[in-house]
Design an enzyme around this catalytic site. Structure first.
Site, PDB file in Angstrom:
ATOM      1  N   GLU A  40      -0.170  77.590   6.962  1.00 62.30           N
ATOM      2  CA  GLU A  40      -0.827  78.680   7.693  1.00 62.30           C
ATOM      3  C   GLU A  40      -0.724  79.935   6.838  1.00 62.30           C
ATOM      4  O   GLU A  40       0.355  80.281   6.345  1.00 62.30           O
ATOM      5  CB  GLU A  40      -0.169  78.920   9.055  1.00 62.30           C
ATOM      6  CG  GLU A  40      -0.837  80.085   9.794  1.00 62.30           C
ATOM      7  CD  GLU A  40      -0.301  80.323  11.209  1.00 62.30           C
ATOM      8  OE1 GLU A  40       0.603  79.591  11.653  1.00 62.30           O
ATOM      9  OE2 GLU A  40      -0.802  81.260  11.852  1.00 62.30           O
ATOM     10  N   ASN A  76      -5.789  82.660  10.447  1.00 61.32           N
ATOM     11  CA  ASN A  76      -5.892  83.276  11.779  1.00 61.32           C
ATOM     12  C   ASN A  76      -7.158  84.110  11.867  1.00 61.32           C
ATOM     13  O   ASN A  76      -7.441  84.924  10.988  1.00 61.32           O
ATOM     14  CB  ASN A  76      -4.683  84.183  12.038  1.00 61.32           C
ATOM     15  CG  ASN A  76      -3.418  83.373  12.212  1.00 61.32           C
ATOM     16  OD1 ASN A  76      -3.219  82.723  13.223  1.00 61.32           O
ATOM     17  ND2 ASN A  76      -2.581  83.378  11.178  1.00 61.32           N
ATOM     18  N   GLU A 112      -7.736  79.505  13.149  1.00 56.12           N
ATOM     19  CA  GLU A 112      -6.856  79.529  14.323  1.00 56.12           C
ATOM     20  C   GLU A 112      -7.377  80.593  15.272  1.00 56.12           C
ATOM     21  O   GLU A 112      -7.442  81.774  14.919  1.00 56.12           O
ATOM     22  CB  GLU A 112      -5.416  79.825  13.900  1.00 56.12           C
ATOM     23  CG  GLU A 112      -4.799  78.682  13.132  1.00 56.12           C
ATOM     24  CD  GLU A 112      -3.263  78.727  13.101  1.00 56.12           C
ATOM     25  OE1 GLU A 112      -2.678  79.632  13.723  1.00 56.12           O
ATOM     26  OE2 GLU A 112      -2.681  77.844  12.449  1.00 56.12           O
ATOM     27  N   ASP A 151      -4.467  78.480  18.861  1.00 53.01           N
ATOM     28  CA  ASP A 151      -3.144  79.033  18.579  1.00 53.01           C
ATOM     29  C   ASP A 151      -2.378  79.323  19.865  1.00 53.01           C
ATOM     30  O   ASP A 151      -2.986  79.572  20.903  1.00 53.01           O
ATOM     31  CB  ASP A 151      -3.351  80.350  17.804  1.00 53.01           C
ATOM     32  CG  ASP A 151      -2.201  80.633  16.864  1.00 53.01           C
ATOM     33  OD1 ASP A 151      -1.220  79.875  16.894  1.00 53.01           O
ATOM     34  OD2 ASP A 151      -2.304  81.606  16.093  1.00 53.01           O
ATOM     35  N   GLU A 166       4.716  74.631  17.043  1.00 53.03           N
ATOM     36  CA  GLU A 166       5.084  75.842  16.292  1.00 53.03           C
ATOM     37  C   GLU A 166       6.564  76.163  16.490  1.00 53.03           C
ATOM     38  O   GLU A 166       7.141  75.817  17.524  1.00 53.03           O
ATOM     39  CB  GLU A 166       4.285  77.038  16.812  1.00 53.03           C
ATOM     40  CG  GLU A 166       2.831  77.052  16.426  1.00 53.03           C
ATOM     41  CD  GLU A 166       2.214  78.396  16.775  1.00 53.03           C
ATOM     42  OE1 GLU A 166       1.920  79.160  15.849  1.00 53.03           O
ATOM     43  OE2 GLU A 166       2.035  78.675  17.975  1.00 53.03           O
TER      44      GLU A 166
HETATM   45  P1  C2E Z   1       1.063  83.235  14.775  1.00 60.97           P
HETATM   46  O1  C2E Z   1      -0.355  82.941  14.412  1.00 60.97           O
HETATM   47  O2  C2E Z   1       1.601  82.548  15.979  1.00 60.97           O
HETATM   48  O3  C2E Z   1       1.924  82.917  13.498  1.00 60.97           O
HETATM   49  C1  C2E Z   1       3.170  82.325  13.550  1.00 60.97           C
HETATM   50  C2  C2E Z   1       4.250  83.294  13.543  1.00 60.97           C
HETATM   51  O4  C2E Z   1       5.442  82.670  13.832  1.00 60.97           O
HETATM   52  C3  C2E Z   1       4.425  83.936  12.158  1.00 60.97           C
HETATM   53  O5  C2E Z   1       4.866  85.266  12.345  1.00 60.97           O
HETATM   54  C4  C2E Z   1       5.557  83.109  11.589  1.00 60.97           C
HETATM   55  O6  C2E Z   1       6.278  83.757  10.561  1.00 60.97           O
HETATM   56  C5  C2E Z   1       6.396  82.886  12.804  1.00 60.97           C
HETATM   57  N1  C2E Z   1       7.223  81.714  12.711  1.00 60.97           N
HETATM   58  C6  C2E Z   1       6.959  80.594  12.034  1.00 60.97           C
HETATM   59  N2  C2E Z   1       7.958  79.695  12.195  1.00 60.97           N
HETATM   60  C7  C2E Z   1       8.862  80.252  13.012  1.00 60.97           C
HETATM   61  C8  C2E Z   1      10.129  79.802  13.553  1.00 60.97           C
HETATM   62  O7  C2E Z   1      10.605  78.721  13.309  1.00 60.97           O
HETATM   63  N3  C2E Z   1      10.774  80.640  14.369  1.00 60.97           N
HETATM   64  C9  C2E Z   1      10.275  81.883  14.645  1.00 60.97           C
HETATM   65  N4  C2E Z   1      10.965  82.683  15.460  1.00 60.97           N
HETATM   66  N5  C2E Z   1       9.083  82.353  14.150  1.00 60.97           N
HETATM   67  C10 C2E Z   1       8.397  81.524  13.336  1.00 60.97           C
HETATM   68  P2  C2E Z   1       4.224  86.439  11.584  1.00 60.97           P
HETATM   69  O8  C2E Z   1       3.891  86.068  10.192  1.00 60.97           O
HETATM   70  O9  C2E Z   1       5.094  87.617  11.818  1.00 60.97           O
HETATM   71  O10 C2E Z   1       2.858  86.627  12.321  1.00 60.97           O
HETATM   72  C11 C2E Z   1       2.828  87.080  13.614  1.00 60.97           C
HETATM   73  C12 C2E Z   1       1.450  87.023  14.172  1.00 60.97           C
HETATM   74  O11 C2E Z   1       0.572  87.916  13.508  1.00 60.97           O
HETATM   75  C13 C2E Z   1       0.797  85.664  13.996  1.00 60.97           C
HETATM   76  O12 C2E Z   1       1.247  84.800  14.993  1.00 60.97           O
HETATM   77  C14 C2E Z   1      -0.649  85.997  14.120  1.00 60.97           C
HETATM   78  O13 C2E Z   1      -1.026  86.095  15.475  1.00 60.97           O
HETATM   79  C15 C2E Z   1      -0.721  87.367  13.501  1.00 60.97           C
HETATM   80  N6  C2E Z   1      -1.204  87.253  12.122  1.00 60.97           N
HETATM   81  C16 C2E Z   1      -0.520  87.040  11.000  1.00 60.97           C
HETATM   82  N7  C2E Z   1      -1.350  87.014   9.923  1.00 60.97           N
HETATM   83  C17 C2E Z   1      -2.599  87.215  10.414  1.00 60.97           C
HETATM   84  C18 C2E Z   1      -3.914  87.325   9.824  1.00 60.97           C
HETATM   85  O14 C2E Z   1      -4.106  87.190   8.606  1.00 60.97           O
HETATM   86  N8  C2E Z   1      -4.971  87.558  10.655  1.00 60.97           N
HETATM   87  C19 C2E Z   1      -4.808  87.687  12.005  1.00 60.97           C
HETATM   88  N9  C2E Z   1      -5.870  87.931  12.767  1.00 60.97           N
HETATM   89  N10 C2E Z   1      -3.592  87.618  12.591  1.00 60.97           N
HETATM   90  C20 C2E Z   1      -2.505  87.370  11.809  1.00 60.97           C
HETATM   91 CA    CA Z   2       0.976  80.749  16.849  1.00 57.37          CA
HETATM   92 CA    CA Z   3      -1.538  81.383  13.958  1.00 57.36          CA
END
Ligand code: C2E
Ligand code: CA
Ligand code: CA
Length: 649
Positions: free
Chosen positions: A412, A471, A504, A534, A591
């Site tokens: 991802e 995403n 996603e 998602d 996830e």
């Molecule tokens: P998401 O799409 O649900 O992405 C997964 C989030 O869960 C990511 O946080 C990831 O680092 C985190 N994660 C993965 N494995 C684990 C785990 O085992 N435990 C825990 N506690 N967390 C885990 P991240 O990178 O901080 O991203 C947060 C949200 O920001 C994402 O949720 C997504 O909704 C958004 N996001 C991130 N990058 C993009 C992007 O390029 N475009 C868009 N539109 N949204 C983005």
């Molecule tokens: Ca997610």
């Molecule tokens: Ca996602």
């Protein structure tokens, strides 16, 4: 803070002196000063000429040269001071100076009265006293001085010429009356100026419809509070906004709406007596400075009380209305030195929050709250534009593992922002803001482009079947309309339109059940983009809906995974989701898998893929590529099924 320290806002308190400063400064006193300065200058010039022998002034011959020189010097000096006063344009200085100069002028005039003239029959001292009283005090004082002087003169000098010549007496009398009348006229003019000015000031500070203070007056009262208390301690401002006022105006007309506003104002005015200051600062926007409070809790209580009063049914034009409000409260007295504007702004922020949350009618902000966060928000929203071009954005890739084989078959793409001043900003913080200000398009396209190039490289060198999840914000979806997303061109150029890219999407996208939305998603699928739902389970969609939209992958939200344990509720939920998804031909990604136990339970439920810290944190492109390379080398050298990838990192 004592209530007494604060001026009453109901009517502007304006003193006579203040009014002279306001109104007469530019008009009367300015002109008088200039006139006096010119006359004094002329006198000085005449006396200088007289002293030089170029001119003979009548009545000055008998005076000693010393007196003449003194007079000339004094006049020159006063001319200079007059000019200086005019220059600094200080109304108080102008006022005192004009009084002083009128006295001097009276003295000068008397000096030039020839000894034989009728006026001379009335001694100079009396003229001087009367003129002085008239110029500096008031008409009545001038009359008192005249009567007393006249009585003294009659007693001490009963033979004075004025008492023996009816003509001399008449002239003296007329002159005195003239002085009184002039002073009286001046007072009358001043009074009317006072009244008109007071009216102007009042209307300038009052809301014409409701009679409440307006914004200008509110700021003045707040500034008074600031002066009376330290950092607004004990001061709380509430901002009130009528719910659905626009609709109310449309439905009932502006006349009724005005009546309602007037009624609300009346209630506000009477709700806490004079200790509450209310203002109308917008169409249906009211601001209230609450009575002194001990803290946030009391401020909330006071505001609630007011809202309760305002929410009571009111009868207008024979109809009963119930008007509800949203309120934002800001409490002063924090560590930060705040201006009146900043305090009101904080109340505005609280009101906006009350409007956004919708459920709670009242939001209050403690003294220090949100100043920092709003500033940060502002900084972030300003920095979006060009963040990618400045090299502040990067993309990290989190492995998605095939649970049965343990192979990293997908990733991802997750965006990261390293702001030069604010440091690393989490996407959870900035993505919603980018969506709000529209910067999500630039950011989203940039992430998609980066991810596309990286995927093409991985597929060319390491795994031809590698799949990348990107995403895609609902805001981007909505903006696309019937157009093909811009990034599709990049995917096409990189040969990725064969299911290599997964969009996603969130459940919000599926809530739009319109045909156009369905067509848009279907078009994406047929063009070769896979769709993944998602955070499944956090929204409102059901699996049946997923079928309608032809979703390929369901991602079980990490909240369910986090709580999963043998035979518990989350376990049952995950089991349900997985089996239903499978029966509808979808694959499932779990996830947030953080432990081996979670992995094993999900595997037992026949979940297809998993993503989480147990398998690997998001990595930079280079680190991810290195990981994939080492995994490929590993599996080539050993044929071990289902190894825990973490142990191989
Ligand atoms: P998401 O799409 O649900 O992405 C997964 C989030 O869960 C990511 O946080 C990831 O680092 C985190 N994660 C993965 N494995 C684990 C785990 O085992 N435990 C825990 N506690 N967390 C885990 P991240 O990178 O901080 O991203 C947060 C949200 O920001 C994402 O949720 C997504 O909704 C958004 N996001 C991130 N990058 C993009 C992007 O390029 N475009 C868009 N539109 N949204 C983005
Ligand atoms: Ca997610
Ligand atoms: Ca996602």
């Amino acid at each position: 803070m004592s209530k007494n320290n604060i001026k009453d806002s109901s009517l502007p308190q304006v003193t006579g002196e203040e009014l002279i400063i306001y109104d007469l400064r530019r008009k009367v006193m300015g002109m008088a000063t200039a006139l006096i300065a010119v006359i004094s200058g002329l006198f000085a010039l005449l006396i200088m000429c007289h002293l030089m022998g170029w001119l003979v002034l009548p009545g000055v011959e008998h005076a000693s040269t010393l007196v003449q020189i003194n007079t000339a010097i004094c006049l020159s000096l006063f001319t200079f001071i007059a000019a200086a006063v005019k220059f600094v344009n200080s109304p108080v200085a102008t006022l005192h100076f004009s009084r002083f100069m009128s006295l001097l002028l009276a003295g000068m005039i008397l000096r030039f009265i020839p000894e034989g003239a009728l006026l001379y029959t009335f001694p100079q001292g009396v003229w001087l006293g009367v003129l002085f009283a008239a110029a500096t005090v008031s008409c009545s004082w001038a009359v008192i001085v005249a009567v007393l002087s006249f009585a003294t003169l009659a007693l001490m000098h009963p033979h004075a010429a004025v008492f023996h010549s009816p003509l001399a007496f008449a002239v003296a009398f007329v002159m005195l009356v003239l002085i009184f009348v002039l002073r009286w006229l001046f007072d009358a003019g001043l009074r009317s100026a006072t009244l008109s000015h007071q009216r102007v000031l009042t209307t300038r500070r009052k809301d014409s419809l409701t009679g409440l203070a307006n914004r200008t007056r509110l700021m003045e009262i707040l500034s008074d509070h600031e002066a009376a208390s330290s950092r607004f301690s004990g001061v709380a401002v509430a901002r009130l906004d009528i719910d659905g006022f626009g609709a109310l105006c449309d439905a009932l007309g502006t006349a009724v709406a005005d009546e309602i506003l007037i009624d609300v104002a009346k209630q506000l005015r009477s709700s806490h007596g004079t200790s509450l200051h209310a203002a109308r600062i917008g169409a249906d926007d009211f601001a209230v400075i609450l009575p002194p409070v001990s803290g946030q809790a009391e401020a909330e209580l006071r505001a609630e009380e007011i809202m309760q009063v305002l929410a009571e049914p009111r009868t207008i034009g024979g109809r009963t209305f119930r008007i509800t409000f949203k309120a934002g409260v800001a409490v002063g007295g924090g560590a930060i030195v705040e201006s009146a504007e900043a305090l009101l702004h904080r109340a505005d922020l609280a009101l906006s929050e009350a409007k956004v949350t919708g459920q709670r009618c009242l939001v209050s902000l403690p003294p220090t709250a949100t100043i920092a966060s709003t500033r940060r928000e502002f900084e972030i929203s300003q920095a979006f534009v060009g963040a990618a071009a400045r090299g502040e954005l990067s993309v990290v890739y989190q492995p998605i593992v095939d649970l049965v084989s343990g192979r990293i078959s997908k990733a991802e793409a997750l965006v990261r922002w390293n702001h030069p001043e604010l440091g690393i900003i989490a996407p959870d913080e900035f993505i919603p803001m980018a969506e709000q200000v529209g910067a999500i398009h630039e950011i989203g396209d940039w992430v998609a482009t980066e991810a596309a190039h990286f995927t093409a490289r991985l597929r060319a060198t390491l795994d031809p079947a590698f799949q990348m999840s990107i995403n895609r914000s609902p805001v981007q979806f909505r903006a696309d309309g019937d157009e093909e997303p811009k990034c599709i061109r990049i995917f096409r150029e990189n040969g990725l339109m064969d299911g290599a890219i997964v969009f996603e999407i969130t459940e919000g996208v599926l809530l739009d059940n319109r045909e156009a939305n369905r067509r848009r998603l279907a078009r994406l699928r047929t063009s070769g983009i896979s769709l993944s739902l998602d955070d499944f389970g956090t929204g409102y969609s059901s699996l049946a809906q997923l079928h309608v939209f032809e979703i390929d992958i369901v991602k079980i939200d990490r909240r369910f995974v986090a709580g999963i344990a043998e035979a518990n509720r989350e376990h049952a939920l995950c089991a349900g989701i997985i089996s239903l998804a499978h029966s509808l031909g979808m694959r499932v990604v779990a996830e947030g898998v953080e432990t081996a136990e979670q992995r094993d339970l999900l595997l037992g439920l026949r979940c297809d893929f998993a993503q989480g810290w147990f398998f690997g944190r998001p990595l930079s492109a280079d680190a991810f590529e290195a990981l994939l390379r080492s995994r490929a080398a590993d599996s080539a050298s050993r044929s071990e099924p289902r190894r825990n990838p973490v142990t191989q990192l």
